[in-house]
Design a protein around this motif. Structure first.
Motif, PDB file in Angstrom:
ATOM      1  N   GLU A 224       0.833  -1.190   0.000  1.00  0.00           N
ATOM      2  CA  GLU A 224       0.000   0.000   0.000  1.00  0.00           C
ATOM      3  C   GLU A 224       0.877   1.254   0.000  1.00  0.00           C
TER       4      GLU A 224
ATOM      5  N   VAL B 195       1.855   7.415   1.127  1.00  0.00           N
ATOM      6  CA  VAL B 195       1.148   8.665   0.888  1.00  0.00           C
ATOM      7  C   VAL B 195       0.694   8.678  -0.557  1.00  0.00           C
ATOM      8  N   ALA B 196      -0.523   9.138  -0.814  1.00  0.00           N
ATOM      9  CA  ALA B 196      -0.971   9.291  -2.195  1.00  0.00           C
ATOM     10  C   ALA B 196      -1.668  10.634  -2.353  1.00  0.00           C
TER      11      ALA B 196
ATOM     12  N   GLU C 278      -4.123  12.845  -4.495  1.00  0.00           N
ATOM     13  CA  GLU C 278      -5.173  12.638  -5.477  1.00  0.00           C
ATOM     14  C   GLU C 278      -5.700  14.003  -5.908  1.00  0.00           C
TER      15      GLU C 278
ATOM     16  N   ASP D 222      -0.876  14.686  -8.684  1.00  0.00           N
ATOM     17  CA  ASP D 222      -1.101  13.264  -8.455  1.00  0.00           C
ATOM     18  C   ASP D 222       0.233  12.538  -8.379  1.00  0.00           C
TER      19      ASP D 222
ATOM     20  N   ALA E 128       2.201   9.036  -5.856  1.00  0.00           N
ATOM     21  CA  ALA E 128       2.128   8.205  -4.654  1.00  0.00           C
ATOM     22  C   ALA E 128       3.530   7.789  -4.244  1.00  0.00           C
TER      23      ALA E 128
ATOM     24  N   LYS F  24      -7.322  15.333  -2.342  1.00  0.00           N
ATOM     25  CA  LYS F  24      -7.107  14.750  -1.029  1.00  0.00           C
ATOM     26  C   LYS F  24      -5.713  14.152  -0.943  1.00  0.00           C
ATOM     27  N   VAL F  25      -5.095  14.290   0.213  1.00  0.00           N
ATOM     28  CA  VAL F  25      -3.833  13.604   0.469  1.00  0.00           C
ATOM     29  C   VAL F  25      -4.150  12.395   1.328  1.00  0.00           C
ATOM     30  N   HIS F  26      -3.957  11.196   0.767  1.00  0.00           N
ATOM     31  CA  HIS F  26      -4.226   9.972   1.534  1.00  0.00           C
ATOM     32  C   HIS F  26      -2.952   9.566   2.249  1.00  0.00           C
ATOM     33  N   ARG F  27      -3.062   9.328   3.547  1.00  0.00           N
ATOM     34  CA  ARG F  27      -1.915   8.812   4.298  1.00  0.00           C
ATOM     35  C   ARG F  27      -2.296   7.440   4.835  1.00  0.00           C
ATOM     36  N   LYS F  28      -1.347   6.527   4.792  1.00  0.00           N
ATOM     37  CA  LYS F  28      -1.583   5.203   5.337  1.00  0.00           C
ATOM     38  C   LYS F  28      -1.882   5.324   6.829  1.00  0.00           C
TER      39      LYS F  28
END
Lengths: 306, 275
Positions: free
Chosen positions: B14, B17-18, B20, B36, B38, B72-76
């Motif tokens: 996974e 950080v991603a 989007e 964009d 990751a 959005k910034v996705h963080r694990k």
């Protein structure tokens, strides 16, 4: 206000002018109270002063003490309790400064200048208009260690113990926030909460010590122990205990000396601190020159005054 | 935008950080737009671009210091991030010793602020590993540029991060220090039998000295222009779109070397003036 030594020396009938009775002032309760409160106030200002100096808050301290003067004058005229009147006024000034500074067009320093000088001017006007209240207003302006109320010692001691506890418990977070707020924030420190805590401690410190030291000298007592200890150490941890120790010494020695000098105690306390600062400044300069003269070019100047 | 898949076999799992479609703004001016990309565990990524291109803003969004206006910034979940600021933002007159800097990022374990013997051992281990052994009681000003950089790296490492974020780690340092820093980072990034290496994201404007050595480079100006290995993205077409000036790319020892287009021309003019 402060009795001179000359009378007591003559009464004793001792021909030798050097035979000054060093324990003489201790017979008086007001002097003992004054010595205790000056020492405590010095230690408290020394502790909070570390953060004031390192966070460049000395102008805020200066401004707050002037704002509190306005509140104290108002409290005296309205015959309110000093701590309630001055405390509420100081809090209101702080909030107003925050509000004005948020407008962006006006910087925080200018906002402090406007609001606190207005507050100070109001205090002066009240003092001129209502003569009867002016004695306690006078005490806030110049400080009056010898006229302390018993409650004052308790207030300074209480704020001192509380501040020391907060600094110990939040030590690393306060250090991180003070040194590097941006990285502290991304490392999980709640920086705004830490800053509010420091602001609260500073306000409480000024509130309880301003009647001892005086509005006009309080910012000096916040700065002198901290900058002197900064000259003597490169470690935050050591500065944090050295500065209150120096502050207590300035307060105690200055108070004691003021008895014999027959000069208002606030002024002597500040002059003591200034003398210590000059000694530290000169001796550190000598040491640094000695090191630079040596061949240890790897450890450059550890201290800069700029 | 060109996307190149550079994921080697060891970089699985996974993303840490991603981004989007992330846009960020200060006031009404948009600084980064529709970004964009990751970061996968164990990666080593360099973000390159001219000053004012929004590189630091990308890092601030990544760290959560700045909220995006779009995207959005996705963080694990449970991601541990550690940040190493630019050296020029540090107050070198502040009274702190090396050990105090390193310990300030760790939550204290007891109510008394003094570092415990176990903590001192742990901090000294990290200092030793970064070649700073014996300097724990020095003031931060009494160190060389490379040592100063490593002190702040040590402060980040005692947080045991999954992802290390560095802003311009080689700005304003000499060649030797740059090598030193790059080697330390490569060591940290390398997997060992004890576990995976730490993932690293850094910004730089040093194309030849730093970016060309990294496994993955993102050319950035307001948005991602190109993303891939140095050989894939350090090309005239992408560089011109990133820097707004024509550039030439030579090959030296299998690595791209970027030279400013028209540098010959400039040299000629200046030498003529000297003659």
């Amino acid at each position: 206000m402060v009795p001179t030594t000359s009378a007591s020396a003559l009464v004793a009938g001792v021909p030798d002018v050097l035979a000054v009775d060093l324990s003489e002032p201790f017979q008086y309760e007001f002097f003992r109270n004054g010595l205790v409160i000056a020492t405590l106030a010095g230690a408290l200002c020394g502790l909070i002063g570390v953060f004031v100096v390192l966070r460049n808050m000395s102008y805020i301290g200066h401004g707050l003490s002037h704002a509190i003067f306005g509140g104290a004058a108002l409290a005296a005229v309205l015959e309110l309790n000093y701590f309630i009147g001055a405390g509420l006024w100081g809090l209101a000034s702080g909030l107003m400064i925050g509000r004005v500074a948020r407008r962006r067009i006006i910087g925080a320093d200018a906002a402090i200048g406007v609001i606190t000088t207005a507050s100070f001017a109001m205090g002066l006007a009240l003092q001129a208009r209502y003569g009867q209240a002016s004695r306690s207003i006078d005490a806030v302006l110049f400080g009056n260690v010898l006229g302390v109320f018993p409650g004052d010692i308790a207030a300074v001691a209480g704020v001192g113990i509380f501040s020391a506890a907060v600094v110990v418990l939040l030590y690393r977070k306060l250090l991180f926030t003070t040194f590097d707020p941006e990285v502290a924030a991304v490392s999980g420190v709640r920086v705004p909460a830490m800053e509010a805590t420091l602001m609260f401690l500073l306000s409480a410190t000024i509130l309880v010590t301003v009647r001892v030291i005086g509005v006009l000298l309080i910012s000096a007592l916040l700065v002198l122990p901290a900058v002197t200890s900064r000259l003597l150490t490169n470690s935050f941890g050591r500065m944090l205990w050295l500065s209150p120790v120096l502050g207590a010494l300035f307060g105690g020695v200055g108070m004691y000396a003021s008895w014999y000098a027959d000069v208002p105690s606030g002024a002597v306390i500040i002059l003591c601190g200034t003398a210590a600062f000059i000694v530290a400044y000169v001796s550190v300069g000598v040491r640094r020159r000695a090191r630079v003269a040596g061949l240890d070019h790897h450890s450059g100047p550890a201290l800069t005054t700029g | 935008m060109v996307k190149v898949d550079v994921t080697p076999a060891r970089l699985a799992g996974e993303p840490l950080v991603a981004f989007e479609h992330v846009s960020c703004a200060y006031g009404s001016s948009t600084v980064i737009d529709a970004v964009d990309f990751a970061i996968i565990p164990g990666e080593f990524v360099g973000i390159v671009g001219p000053s004012g291109s929004g590189k630091t803003t990308v890092l601030r969004a990544l760290l959560g210091a700045l909220a995006p206006v779009h995207g959005k910034v996705h963080r694990k979940a449970g991601l541990r991030l550690a940040y190493v600021p630019q050296l020029e933002t540090v107050d070198w007159n502040f009274p702190v010793t090396v050990r105090e800097v390193v310990s300030m990022s760790r939550p204290s374990r007891s109510w008394w602020p003094r570092t415990t013997p176990a903590e001192i051992r742990e901090i000294d281990d990290v200092l030793e590993r970064l070649g700073l052994g014996g300097l724990a009681n020095r003031h931060i000003r009494e160190l060389s540029g490379g040592q100063q950089q490593r002190v702040f790296l040590a402060r980040a490492l005692v947080q045991k991060p999954d992802l290390l974020v560095l802003d311009e780690p080689t700005a304003g340092v000499d060649v030797r220090t740059r090598h030193e820093v790059l080697h330390v980072l490569a060591d940290l990034n390398e997997s060992t039998p004890d576990g995976d290496g730490v993932a690293i994201v850094l910004t730089t404007h040093d194309l030849n000295g730093l970016a060309a050595h990294l496994p993955r480079v993102i050319c950035f100006n307001r948005t991602v222009i190109a993303d891939g290995s140095p050989n894939e993205v350090l090309r005239p077409y992408f560089l011109e779109r990133t820097y707004g000036a024509p550039m030439e790319v030579l090959q030296h020892g299998g690595m791209p070397v970027v030279v400013e287009h028209g540098a010959d021309d400039l040299r000629e003019r200046l030498s003529r003036r000297g003659a």
